[in-house]
Design a protein around this motif. Structure first.
Motif, PDB file in Angstrom:
ATOM      1  N   UNK A   1       0.757  -1.234   0.129  1.00  0.00           N
ATOM      2  CA  UNK A   1      -0.151  -0.081  -0.041  1.00  0.00           C
ATOM      3  C   UNK A   1       0.984   1.247  -0.022  1.00  0.00           C
ATOM      4  N   UNK A   2       1.136   1.638  -1.289  1.00  0.00           N
ATOM      5  CA  UNK A   2       2.059   3.056  -1.268  1.00  0.00           C
ATOM      6  C   UNK A   2       1.577   4.217  -0.409  1.00  0.00           C
ATOM      7  N   UNK A   3       0.131   4.257  -0.265  1.00  0.00           N
ATOM      8  CA  UNK A   3      -0.335   5.366   0.555  1.00  0.00           C
ATOM      9  C   UNK A   3       0.157   5.272   1.881  1.00  0.00           C
ATOM     10  N   UNK A   4       0.269   4.008   2.435  1.00  0.00           N
ATOM     11  CA  UNK A   4       0.551   3.957   3.690  1.00  0.00           C
ATOM     12  C   UNK A   4       1.927   4.373   3.936  1.00  0.00           C
TER      13      UNK A   4
ATOM     14  N   UNK B   1       0.872   5.463  15.432  1.00  0.00           N
ATOM     15  CA  UNK B   1      -0.111   5.417  14.523  1.00  0.00           C
ATOM     16  C   UNK B   1       0.430   5.194  12.858  1.00  0.00           C
ATOM     17  N   UNK B   2       1.702   4.472  12.893  1.00  0.00           N
ATOM     18  CA  UNK B   2       2.074   4.058  11.599  1.00  0.00           C
ATOM     19  C   UNK B   2       1.090   2.845  11.161  1.00  0.00           C
ATOM     20  N   UNK B   3       1.090   2.811   9.824  1.00  0.00           N
ATOM     21  CA  UNK B   3       0.358   1.882   9.165  1.00  0.00           C
ATOM     22  C   UNK B   3       1.112   0.929   8.241  1.00  0.00           C
ATOM     23  N   UNK B   4       1.154  -0.422   8.638  1.00  0.00           N
ATOM     24  CA  UNK B   4       1.731  -1.447   8.067  1.00  0.00           C
ATOM     25  C   UNK B   4       1.594  -1.310   6.647  1.00  0.00           C
ATOM     26  N   UNK B   5       2.429  -1.445   5.372  1.00  0.00           N
ATOM     27  CA  UNK B   5       2.174  -1.184   3.963  1.00  0.00           C
ATOM     28  C   UNK B   5       1.965  -2.644   3.265  1.00  0.00           C
ATOM     29  N   UNK B   6       2.627  -3.598   4.151  1.00  0.00           N
ATOM     30  CA  UNK B   6       2.443  -4.853   3.237  1.00  0.00           C
ATOM     31  C   UNK B   6       1.469  -6.002   3.707  1.00  0.00           C
ATOM     32  N   UNK B   7       0.779  -6.497   2.668  1.00  0.00           N
ATOM     33  CA  UNK B   7       0.000  -7.599   3.005  1.00  0.00           C
ATOM     34  C   UNK B   7       0.276  -8.741   2.229  1.00  0.00           C
ATOM     35  N   UNK B   8       0.548  -9.829   2.878  1.00  0.00           N
ATOM     36  CA  UNK B   8       1.145 -11.212   2.398  1.00  0.00           C
ATOM     37  C   UNK B   8      -0.081 -12.109   2.023  1.00  0.00           C
ATOM     38  N   UNK B   9      -0.582 -12.392   0.773  1.00  0.00           N
ATOM     39  CA  UNK B   9      -1.599 -13.043   0.966  1.00  0.00           C
ATOM     40  C   UNK B   9      -1.465 -14.366  -0.266  1.00  0.00           C
ATOM     41  N   UNK B  10      -2.486 -15.341  -0.181  1.00  0.00           N
ATOM     42  CA  UNK B  10      -2.221 -16.571  -0.977  1.00  0.00           C
ATOM     43  C   UNK B  10      -3.517 -17.095  -1.059  1.00  0.00           C
ATOM     44  N   UNK B  11      -3.935 -17.937  -2.152  1.00  0.00           N
ATOM     45  CA  UNK B  11      -4.962 -18.747  -2.147  1.00  0.00           C
ATOM     46  C   UNK B  11      -5.073 -20.246  -1.896  1.00  0.00           C
ATOM     47  N   UNK B  12      -5.831 -20.687  -1.283  1.00  0.00           N
ATOM     48  CA  UNK B  12      -6.072 -22.078  -1.185  1.00  0.00           C
ATOM     49  C   UNK B  12      -5.659 -23.078  -2.256  1.00  0.00           C
ATOM     50  N   UNK B  13      -4.817 -23.828  -2.344  1.00  0.00           N
ATOM     51  CA  UNK B  13      -4.948 -24.805  -3.437  1.00  0.00           C
ATOM     52  C   UNK B  13      -5.341 -26.305  -3.354  1.00  0.00           C
ATOM     53  N   UNK B  14      -5.654 -26.614  -2.191  1.00  0.00           N
ATOM     54  CA  UNK B  14      -6.153 -27.748  -1.929  1.00  0.00           C
ATOM     55  C   UNK B  14      -6.973 -27.666  -0.312  1.00  0.00           C
ATOM     56  N   UNK B  15      -8.326 -28.416  -0.514  1.00  0.00           N
ATOM     57  CA  UNK B  15      -9.089 -28.183   0.911  1.00  0.00           C
ATOM     58  C   UNK B  15      -9.455 -29.831   1.162  1.00  0.00           C
ATOM     59  N   UNK B  16      -9.379 -30.379   2.152  1.00  0.00           N
ATOM     60  CA  UNK B  16      -9.917 -31.612   2.231  1.00  0.00           C
ATOM     61  C   UNK B  16     -10.266 -31.912   3.748  1.00  0.00           C
TER      62      UNK B  16
END
Length: 378
Positions: free
Chosen positions: A7-10, A234-249
């Motif tokens: 988030x560059x605005x952060x 009041x600093x705002x973290x700029x990075x979000x690390x995310x992924x998608x589930x590739x298998x569910x059982x």
């Protein structure tokens, strides 16, 4: 399947917040690929929001900024006397110098090019890492003054680094300030007249105004990590690390999960496979301790984090392939933050952020681009 969204605005907002705590100029430290946020993108955002200097470790990092069109002053502070300084001197990059041999090497290259190198003399005031000791300082400043007279360099700055700035009441900060001022005085007495004197890092920029002088060097703070123990600015973290589930059982109770079966399900459960691992910067040391945000709740890491993947115990929740998993983010919804991951893995947020590897694509989010001189600086 995965991404680190910045988030560059952060980043811009964090620079502006730091500026409200100081009258000094702000150096945005964008070493280590901008703490893995992207050095050029971070630098542009920081400069657009008030940073007037950029700080890096290596000559290669400095030249990458210049090649990207960033023309603000850049300080490069970890080099060796045997390096080829020609390209960085020609590019107008300032170099930190901590020894007479280092000074000689920089001056010789500037002389060969027929120009003057801009240097910042670094003093060791108590960190016992880089910098000239108080015993070696007089020789260094005298040598620098001789080379100023010869026209091969200009001492633009005198600086040092704090050891205890993250601890608001630590007496070591005051001790280092006093040592620093004595050494700055010695440099001036030797005939040097630096434009900038700088000592403060992120923590000091926010919590120790007596260290600000003419410039503060903001690193981890511009990425949104609170740098002072027990305090929130009041600093705002700029990075979000995310992924998608590739298998569910679905699995039965008492099912062992991942290498060594360090985790066993206590009931029937849905296991979700996430395509990130320690090769991507998700620390193996957080195995069985960490958690992620999946379908509106924090869900525990089940078993050992592997090189390329880890498993999440989603309990009785319905999970499908393609569901989003947030490893860490700003914490707005209750998702883990980089501070949580640092605690789970027994380290500092800096290591978590800089560990996010090149296999993870970066994306950049902003609400409005700022264009200066025809270049998008957002």
């Amino acid at each position: 399947m995965s991404e680190a969204c910045v988030e560059l605005d952060a980043i811009g907002g964090n620079v502006e917040l730091i500026a409200r705590h100081t009258d000094a100029e702000i150096m945005a430290v964008v070493k280590a690929n901008g703490f893995a946020h992207g050095s050029v993108q971070t630098a542009r955002a920081a400069v657009a929001h008030g940073a007037t200097w950029l700080g890096v470790t290596s000559c290669a990092e400095a030249l990458a900024l210049r090649r990207a069109g960033l023309t603000v002053p850049v300080l490069c502070w970890l080099t060796a006397p045997g390096q080829d300084f020609g390209e960085v001197i020609a590019a107008g990059v300032d170099l930190a110098v901590s020894s007479v041999p280092h000074l000689r090497a920089v001056a010789a290259e500037a002389d060969r090019l027929g120009t003057r190198a801009m240097v910042h003399l670094k003093a060791d005031t108590g960190l016992s890492r880089n910098g000239a000791t108080p015993e070696d300082w007089p020789e260094l400043v005298a040598a620098a003054r001789r080379r100023e007279r010869a026209g091969t360099l200009r001492v633009r700055g005198v600086w040092s680094h704090l050891a205890h700035a993250d601890q608001p009441a630590h007496p070591g900060v005051g001790d280092q300030v006093r040592r620093f001022e004595r050494l700055v005085g010695q440099a001036r007495s030797a005939g040097l007249d630096p434009d900038l004197v700088h000592l403060a890092n992120s923590a000091a920029a926010l919590a120790h105004p007596e260290t600000h002088y003419g410039l503060v060097r903001a690193g981890i703070a511009i990425y949104g990590v609170e740098p002072v123990l027990g305090r929130t600015f009041g600093l705002r973290p700029a990075m979000t690390l995310r992924a998608r589930v590739v298998l569910a059982k679905r699995v039965a109770a008492d099912t062992g999960v991942s290498y060594g079966h360090r985790y066993t399900t206590t009931d029937q459960a849905t296991l979700a496979l996430v395509p990130l691992g320690y090769a991507d910067g998700v620390p193996r040391s957080a195995s069985t301790l960490g958690a992620v945000w999946l379908n509106g709740e924090r869900r525990p890491i089940a078993g050992s984090i592997a090189m390329d993947q880890f498993v999440v115990d989603a309990g009785h929740a319905h999970v499908e392939i393609g569901d989003e998993v947030v490893v860490f983010g700003p914490g707005d919804l209750g998702e883990p933050t980089v501070l949580d991951w640092a605690r789970w893995s027994g380290t500092i947020p800096h290591e978590i952020l800089t560990g996010i590897g090149d296999r993870v694509p970066r994306s950049y989010l902003r609400t409005a681009a700022t264009t200066v001189g025809g270049r998008d600086r957002g």
